[in-house]
Design a protein around this motif. Sequence first.
Motif, PDB file in Angstrom:
ATOM      1  N   ARG A  91      39.817  33.930  30.298  1.00 52.81           N
ATOM      2  CA  ARG A  91      41.190  33.936  30.816  1.00 52.81           C
ATOM      3  C   ARG A  91      41.436  35.064  31.807  1.00 52.81           C
ATOM      4  O   ARG A  91      42.148  34.886  32.782  1.00 52.81           O
ATOM      5  N   TRP A  92      40.926  36.245  31.507  1.00 50.70           N
ATOM      6  CA  TRP A  92      41.156  37.421  32.338  1.00 50.70           C
ATOM      7  C   TRP A  92      39.823  38.090  32.641  1.00 50.70           C
ATOM      8  O   TRP A  92      39.497  39.145  32.099  1.00 50.70           O
ATOM      9  N   PRO A  93      39.040  37.494  33.537  1.00 55.53           N
ATOM     10  CA  PRO A  93      37.722  38.078  33.836  1.00 55.53           C
ATOM     11  C   PRO A  93      37.875  39.459  34.466  1.00 55.53           C
ATOM     12  O   PRO A  93      38.813  39.697  35.238  1.00 55.53           O
ATOM     13  N   PRO A  94      36.973  40.359  34.142  1.00 54.48           N
ATOM     14  CA  PRO A  94      37.057  41.698  34.731  1.00 54.48           C
ATOM     15  C   PRO A  94      36.729  41.644  36.224  1.00 54.48           C
ATOM     16  O   PRO A  94      36.009  40.759  36.679  1.00 54.48           O
ATOM     17  N   ARG A  95      37.271  42.596  36.954  1.00 53.07           N
ATOM     18  CA  ARG A  95      36.967  42.660  38.383  1.00 53.07           C
ATOM     19  C   ARG A  95      35.506  43.043  38.553  1.00 53.07           C
ATOM     20  O   ARG A  95      34.948  43.788  37.777  1.00 53.07           O
ATOM     21  N   SER A  96      34.916  42.510  39.583  1.00 51.89           N
ATOM     22  CA  SER A  96      33.520  42.791  39.864  1.00 51.89           C
ATOM     23  C   SER A  96      33.385  43.255  41.307  1.00 51.89           C
ATOM     24  O   SER A  96      33.686  42.504  42.241  1.00 51.89           O
ATOM     25  N   ALA A  97      32.931  44.485  41.473  1.00 55.15           N
ATOM     26  CA  ALA A  97      32.726  45.015  42.821  1.00 55.15           C
ATOM     27  C   ALA A  97      31.680  44.193  43.568  1.00 55.15           C
ATOM     28  O   ALA A  97      31.826  43.925  44.766  1.00 55.15           O
ATOM     29  N   HIS A  98      30.633  43.780  42.858  1.00 48.63           N
ATOM     30  CA  HIS A  98      29.596  42.979  43.514  1.00 48.63           C
ATOM     31  C   HIS A  98      30.138  41.612  43.939  1.00 48.63           C
ATOM     32  O   HIS A  98      29.761  41.095  44.991  1.00 48.63           O
ATOM     33  N   ARG A  99      31.015  41.016  43.135  1.00 49.20           N
ATOM     34  CA  ARG A  99      31.624  39.730  43.507  1.00 49.20           C
ATOM     35  C   ARG A  99      32.469  39.917  44.755  1.00 49.20           C
ATOM     36  O   ARG A  99      32.439  39.104  45.679  1.00 49.20           O
ATOM     37  N   GLU A 100      33.237  41.008  44.824  1.00 45.80           N
ATOM     38  CA  GLU A 100      34.065  41.269  45.998  1.00 45.80           C
ATOM     39  C   GLU A 100      33.204  41.501  47.234  1.00 45.80           C
ATOM     40  O   GLU A 100      33.551  41.040  48.326  1.00 45.80           O
ATOM     41  N   LEU A 101      32.083  42.193  47.068  1.00 41.62           N
ATOM     42  CA  LEU A 101      31.165  42.393  48.194  1.00 41.62           C
ATOM     43  C   LEU A 101      30.587  41.055  48.653  1.00 41.62           C
ATOM     44  O   LEU A 101      30.517  40.779  49.855  1.00 41.62           O
ATOM     45  N   ALA A 102      30.199  40.223  47.699  1.00 43.68           N
ATOM     46  CA  ALA A 102      29.657  38.898  48.051  1.00 43.68           C
ATOM     47  C   ALA A 102      30.698  38.087  48.815  1.00 43.68           C
ATOM     48  O   ALA A 102      30.368  37.440  49.832  1.00 43.68           O
ATOM     49  N   ASN A 103      31.949  38.115  48.367  1.00 39.99           N
ATOM     50  CA  ASN A 103      33.012  37.389  49.064  1.00 39.99           C
ATOM     51  C   ASN A 103      33.210  37.922  50.479  1.00 39.99           C
ATOM     52  O   ASN A 103      33.382  37.147  51.417  1.00 39.99           O
ATOM     53  N   LEU A 104      33.178  39.253  50.632  1.00 40.93           N
ATOM     54  CA  LEU A 104      33.323  39.845  51.959  1.00 40.93           C
ATOM     55  C   LEU A 104      32.184  39.416  52.870  1.00 40.93           C
ATOM     56  O   LEU A 104      32.414  39.010  54.019  1.00 40.93           O
TER      57      LEU A 104
END
Length: 186
Positions: A91-104
């Motif tokens: 329901r509330w996945p933790p933020r992921s710096a690597h996921r944000e980098l991948a999206n960028l």
Amino acid sequence: MKESPATGFCCYLILIAIQAALVYAVIGCNVRDQTLIRYTLLTLYFPIGVTALFFSVASDQRWRRAVVTLVTLCAVLSLADNIRYATGWVRWPPRSAHRELANLLESQGVRYARAPYWTAYEIDLLTNERITIASLDKVRIAEYQRIVDEHEARAVYIFEDAACSKDGVAFRQWCLTYLERAQRTP
């Protein structure tokens, strides 16, 4: 007390758990590698060994049923807690710096890059290899290295904990250099 062939193995499990607990207590604060904490999981062998030892020597059915009931109760409580934890994670996945980098990187059209080992392989995994990132240090997948070598003119460089120069783009703990290469056509 009746002995069975399993008694020695049960005692072995108990001793391994005690050793893991003692080693962690004695040198745990001096260890700098956080991944070594996984060895403290060996302490879980203690209740397993004690329970197995009980069943290898106990013959009274009432006591055996009581212990089975106790172990079942612990398992049910553990399962309920794990379900609660997993539900919260979904329901509330933790933020992921690597996921944000991948999206960028994907939003910038990056297809090839070079990065430190853990960043490289996590981004490769998170993007399902839509972005191929070669490792700057330890190499485990030679194919990634070869692909990025073939597309070096379009490769973006990602550095961790680096102060970005005026040519680099700072993003969280990374510095991305040669980002303009990603917009070039092959």
